[in-house]
Design a protein around this motif. Structure first.
Motif, short mmCIF file in Angstrom:
data_model
loop_
_atom_site.label_atom_id
_atom_site.label_comp_id
_atom_site.label_asym_id
_atom_site.label_seq_id
_atom_site.Cartn_x
_atom_site.Cartn_y
_atom_site.Cartn_z
N GLY A 1 0.83 -1.20 0.00
CA GLY A 1 0.00 0.00 0.00
C GLY A 1 0.86 1.25 0.00
N LEU A 2 1.94 1.20 0.78
CA LEU A 2 2.81 2.38 0.85
C LEU A 2 3.57 2.61 -0.46
N TYR B 1 -3.24 7.15 7.73
CA TYR B 1 -2.42 6.01 8.14
C TYR B 1 -1.02 6.49 8.55
N THR C 1 1.71 6.52 6.02
CA THR C 1 1.56 7.55 4.98
C THR C 1 2.18 8.85 5.48
N GLU D 1 -8.17 10.12 3.72
CA GLU D 1 -8.75 8.81 4.04
C GLU D 1 -10.14 9.02 4.61
N ASP E 1 -7.59 7.33 -0.16
CA ASP E 1 -7.22 5.99 0.32
C ASP E 1 -8.51 5.28 0.72
N THR F 1 -8.91 2.08 1.50
CA THR F 1 -8.60 0.79 2.13
C THR F 1 -9.67 0.37 3.13
N PHE F 2 -10.12 1.31 3.97
CA PHE F 2 -11.06 0.96 5.04
C PHE F 2 -12.45 0.65 4.52
N SER G 1 -4.29 -0.25 0.27
CA SER G 1 -3.46 -1.34 0.73
C SER G 1 -4.29 -2.59 0.47
N THR H 1 -3.42 -5.40 1.07
CA THR H 1 -3.10 -6.22 2.23
C THR H 1 -4.34 -6.45 3.11
N LYS H 2 -5.25 -5.49 3.12
CA LYS H 2 -6.39 -5.51 4.04
C LYS H 2 -7.58 -6.23 3.39
N GLY I 1 0.32 -5.89 -0.45
CA GLY I 1 0.23 -5.32 -1.79
C GLY I 1 -0.49 -4.00 -1.79
N LEU J 1 -5.64 -5.36 9.61
CA LEU J 1 -7.10 -5.38 9.63
C LEU J 1 -7.59 -5.95 8.30
C1 LIG Z 1 -2.21 -0.69 5.92
C2 LIG Z 1 -2.59 0.60 5.34
C3 LIG Z 1 -1.76 1.28 4.45
C4 LIG Z 1 -0.37 0.77 4.09
O1 LIG Z 1 -0.43 -0.41 3.38
P1 LIG Z 1 0.73 -1.53 3.38
O2 LIG Z 1 0.17 -2.57 2.46
O3 LIG Z 1 0.90 -1.99 4.78
O4 LIG Z 1 1.95 -0.87 2.84
C5 LIG Z 1 -2.19 2.47 3.89
N1 LIG Z 1 -3.40 2.99 4.23
C6 LIG Z 1 -4.23 2.37 5.09
C7 LIG Z 1 -5.54 3.00 5.42
C8 LIG Z 1 -3.86 1.17 5.68
O5 LIG Z 1 -4.68 0.58 6.55
#
Ligand SMILES: *Cc1c(COP(=O)(O)O)cnc(C)c1O
Length: 384
Positions: free
Chosen positions: A78-79, A102, A105, A145, A176, A178-179, A198, A200-201, A211, A329
């Motif tokens: 994500g970063l 985050y 960030t 975000e 962003d 992600t959430f 991200s 990843t979440k 990722g 998360l």
């Molecule tokens: C985890 C997260 C990131 C960073 O992502 P990574 O995959 O850990 O590099 C960025 N923004 C939010 C909101 C996140 O929860």
């Protein structure tokens, strides 16, 4: 895409084609660094795997389609996606950054990007007057975000877009997501220029890969981000690409359950008399619940609550049997996090106090288990 597909169908099919060699229905993991060329300047669009990989192409197409975007560019985290977006800027440019973004960030902007001549202002992006005051003549990007972590504050994306339009600034708007995930919120439809994640979440959803992705409808931004992806090299690997493709096939099913479980838990927590506060945008008591209902289709799986008693919160943190004490998360399993000692330790104490991130705050990432088991686990921990 010629068919107008609905979200669930997009999750399962977008970006993917049966393998032309065997007809394999699932996209293979193309573990290769290079591709044979038939002759000089004769190839099938694939020359070197940093530049392009068929598994990555598939996941980029899939993730773009989920956000209703024409283009997706996938990164190693994500970063790395966030950094690529920041690298659209140049020395002397100014960035406006949400004040509760985050932590990674913030660290990337504050500790690395500023060394290359980028300046920034942090502001509560839910406060439009404050945001207006933060925009400068050289502001090239507003990065925010919504919902925020861990306080679940919301920003009105469409209103930010109108403000930027009204001010006549050239600043891009990057959200962003992600959430919320595209199941619950699609910022491009609300006027964002770029959306990033991200993966990843929730998008991968199984806590087994790292990722990131940036998506856009702008061919120009896509071209510039693809250039950065290839030139700087922080690419998503073929294995991670495949894992995310596996993950998004059930994104709609998982998010439905994350939304439902989290709402039930938030209501259950709110009904108790021994807690100081419960934060969840799906609760009618959330100060921005109306905005949430307008902007989101569901409220996702993150719930924060404050016991008002730091000792009690610390006892609770290690009393769970199903909720696992861990950072991150968005996976199928439920997690609990104590932001002050885990994810937000590096946030200065004065900023934490202003944002409401107290010593007695806990953040839940509500998974997709049976909600009754999760409630029993919470009850047990609250009694500890
Ligand atoms: C985890 C997260 C990131 C960073 O992502 P990574 O995959 O850990 O590099 C960025 N923004 C939010 C909101 C996140 O929860």
């Amino acid at each position: 895409m010629t068919l107008t597909q609905r979200f669930a169908t997009t999750c399962i099919h977008a970006g993917q084609h049966p393998d032309p060699y065997s007809g394999a229905i699932m996209t293979p993991v193309y573990f290769t660094s290079t591709y044979i060329q038939e002759g000089l300047n004769q190839h099938r669009g694939f020359e070197y795997a940093r530049t392009r990989n068929p598994t990555r192409d598939a996941v980029e197409g899939n993730l773009a389609a989920l956000e209703g975007a024409d283009f997706g560019i996938a990164f190693a985290s994500g970063l790395a996606a966030t950094q690529a977006i920041l690298e659209l800027l140049s020395s002397g440019d100014h960035l406006v950054l949400g004040d509760n973004v985050y932590g990674g960030t913030f660290r990337l902007v504050d500790r690395i990007m500023t060394r290359f001549g980028l300046t920034y202002t942090q502001v509560d992006t839910s406060d439009l007057a404050a945001l207006r005051g933060a925009i400068q003549a050289n502001t090239k990007l507003v990065m925010l975000e919504t919902p925020t972590n861990p306080m679940l504050g919301l920003t009105d994306i469409a209103a930010v877009r109108s403000l930027l339009g009204e001010m006549g600034t050239a600043a891009l708007l990057a959200v962003d997501n992600t959430f919320a995930t595209p199941f619950n919120q699609r910022p491009l439809e609300l006027g964002a220029d770029l959306v990033f994640h991200s993966t990843t979440k929730y998008l991968n959803g199984h806590s087994d890969s790292i990722g990131g992705v940036a998506v856009t409808n702008s061919a120009d931004l896509s071209e510039r981000l693809h250039f950065i992806q290839n030139a700087a090299g922080a690419i998503l690997s073929p294995m991670e690409s495949w894992l995310i493709l596996r993950g998004t096939k059930t994104l709609h099913l998982r998010m439905e359950r994350h939304n439902a479980n989290a709402l039930e838990i938030a209501r259950w927590l709110e009904a108790r008399t021994d807690l100081k506060a419960v934060y969840y945008p799906g609760l009618e008591s959330h100060p921005q619940h109306d905005l949430g209902k307008r902007q989101m289709q569901g409220f996702s799986g993150i719930v924060s609550f404050d016991t008002g008693d730091a000792q009690r919160t610390r006892r609770m943190a290690s009393a769970f049997k199903i909720f696992a004490l861990a950072e991150s998360l968005g996976g199928v399993e439920s997690l609990i996090c104590h932001p002050v000692s885990m994810t937000h330790g590096s946030v200065p104490e004065a900023d934490r106090a202003r944002l409401g991130i107290t010593d007695s705050l806990l953040r839940l990432s509500v998974g997709v288990e049976d909600v009754h088991d999760l409630l029993e686990d919470l009850e047990r921990a609250l009694k500890a």
